[in-house]
Design an enzyme around this catalytic site. Sequence first.
Site, PDB file in Angstrom:
ATOM      1  N   ASP A 162       0.830  -1.207   0.000  1.00 25.07           N
ATOM      2  CA  ASP A 162       0.000   0.000   0.000  1.00 25.07           C
ATOM      3  C   ASP A 162       0.863   1.254   0.000  1.00 25.07           C
ATOM      4  O   ASP A 162       2.019   1.218   0.390  1.00 25.07           O
ATOM      5  CB  ASP A 162      -0.839   0.033   1.285  1.00 25.07           C
ATOM      6  CG  ASP A 162      -2.221  -0.519   1.055  1.00 25.07           C
ATOM      7  OD1 ASP A 162      -2.470  -1.032  -0.045  1.00 25.07           O
ATOM      8  OD2 ASP A 162      -3.042  -0.452   1.986  1.00 25.07           O
ATOM      9  N   LYS A 205       0.084   2.293  -7.688  1.00 27.01           N
ATOM     10  CA  LYS A 205       0.185   2.446  -9.143  1.00 27.01           C
ATOM     11  C   LYS A 205      -0.920   1.706  -9.886  1.00 27.01           C
ATOM     12  O   LYS A 205      -0.981   1.745 -11.115  1.00 27.01           O
ATOM     13  CB  LYS A 205       1.555   1.947  -9.619  1.00 27.01           C
ATOM     14  CG  LYS A 205       2.687   2.767  -9.026  1.00 27.01           C
ATOM     15  CD  LYS A 205       3.978   2.588  -9.798  1.00 27.01           C
ATOM     16  CE  LYS A 205       5.075   3.452  -9.191  1.00 27.01           C
ATOM     17  NZ  LYS A 205       6.144   2.669  -8.605  1.00 27.01           N
TER      18      LYS A 205
END
Length: 444
Positions: free
Chosen positions: A205, A227
């Site tokens: 995370d 991402k």
Amino acid sequence: MLGESQDGPSPEGDHPPYPVGLRLAGRRVVVVGGGHVAQRRVPALIAAGADVLLVSPQVTPALEGLAGEITWEQRRFEPGDLDDAWYVVAATNDPHANELVSTECERRRIFCVRADDASAASAWTPAVGRHAGLTVAVLANREPRKSAGVRDEIMGALQDGTLSARATHDRTPGVVLVGGGPGDPALATVAARQALASADVVVADRLAPRELLDELPAHVELVDVAKLPRGRSATQEAINDVIVARAREGKRVVRFKGGDGFVFGRGYEEVLACQAAGVPVSVVPGITSSIAVPAAVGIPVTHRGVAHEFTVISGHLPPDHPQSLVEWGAVARMRGTVVLLMAVHNAGAIAEVLVAGGRPASTPVAVVVEGTMPEERTVLTTLGALGADIEAQSVRPPAIIVVGDVVAVARPEHYPAPEVVVPERTSHAAGDAPAGAAGGTGQD
Ligand code: SAH
């Protein structure tokens, strides 16, 4: 030539000790003396399963607390105490008493460590550390500080992965949901580091401690959730898919999260996804930022006589939002600490409902931005001024907002002294908490 002698152990000369791991489960170990040395040794002997006989007229309170797990003879040592012993610790503060014990051990051929004079003893206690099923024991030639120092270096290196014990890692395929702590890598637990060291794939995370990821070996696949394509639920589905898919390929997947995975971390959704897919899943708890970030800047979430409760609330929805599950009116009527997460955006609106519901506008508030990380800063304000100050100070997430008099306790130079309600000492029923425990005596 080394020979036997009646008046003490054989001279060691320059011979190094011969290391061995004693398997003491169910075996009698006699500890003579009840001071601080015994206090350090006895818990490890209990952990090894030994049948501990403690012989001492007096013992420390900590040893007294272990009385249920060991046999305590409250008197001086007698040679008959050694009748069934496999191993003996002579740890009185009287060299003559230790001498008596070790001489009797020598006669009976029982190995004995001595707290006062290692050179006269037949055995030495190493500095010990344990990691992932490994026991590290270090003996320096009667230099305990040196052995402890080397042990600490080995343990540190095993824990941070500098020294890899890959062969000892659990390699079973599946998902391990790991809480990484608030951000400072030093606040990741040993279990979190072990899990990372055993991973084939790490799904990380945005708020998981980044520095720990730099330490991952090159062969470990790193999936950076920050991402993945945007949109909260789409992202969550993509995460669920990737952890399940990799585990099904036979990989060991670490799902690496900030704080604790079950505190606003959607961790349990991932547990459910794994269970639905029949993928084994386990959980490593983390240090949650909701408590650790205030603590790191010196703000306690409870304080005797000031706050007997703390409430951790997600502020990601504004108070009037139809999907809000928070009873803000009830929160406003409580007097304890309120810790708000994900609340930067809605802080002003939340402060307004708390004041409207009865919290004084003067209630102290601390906003801790990027707690435990290099850019950490703390903005001190009040409920009445929270919304405006967040704007004025350009506060951006991640931030923890602490509301309550505990902030004034920790920053007396900034706020008027809070009201302190010291509970009267009352007697409680046997087995209940000690008097005043509701205010936190800290004794439990
Ligand atoms: N599971 C996490 C919380 C996830 S919700 C835990 O137990 O800590 C994300 C929110 O946590 C952020 O918006 C912020 O409010 C808070 N947070 C997490 N880490 C933080 C940090 N280092 N400093 C300040 N706030 C933090």
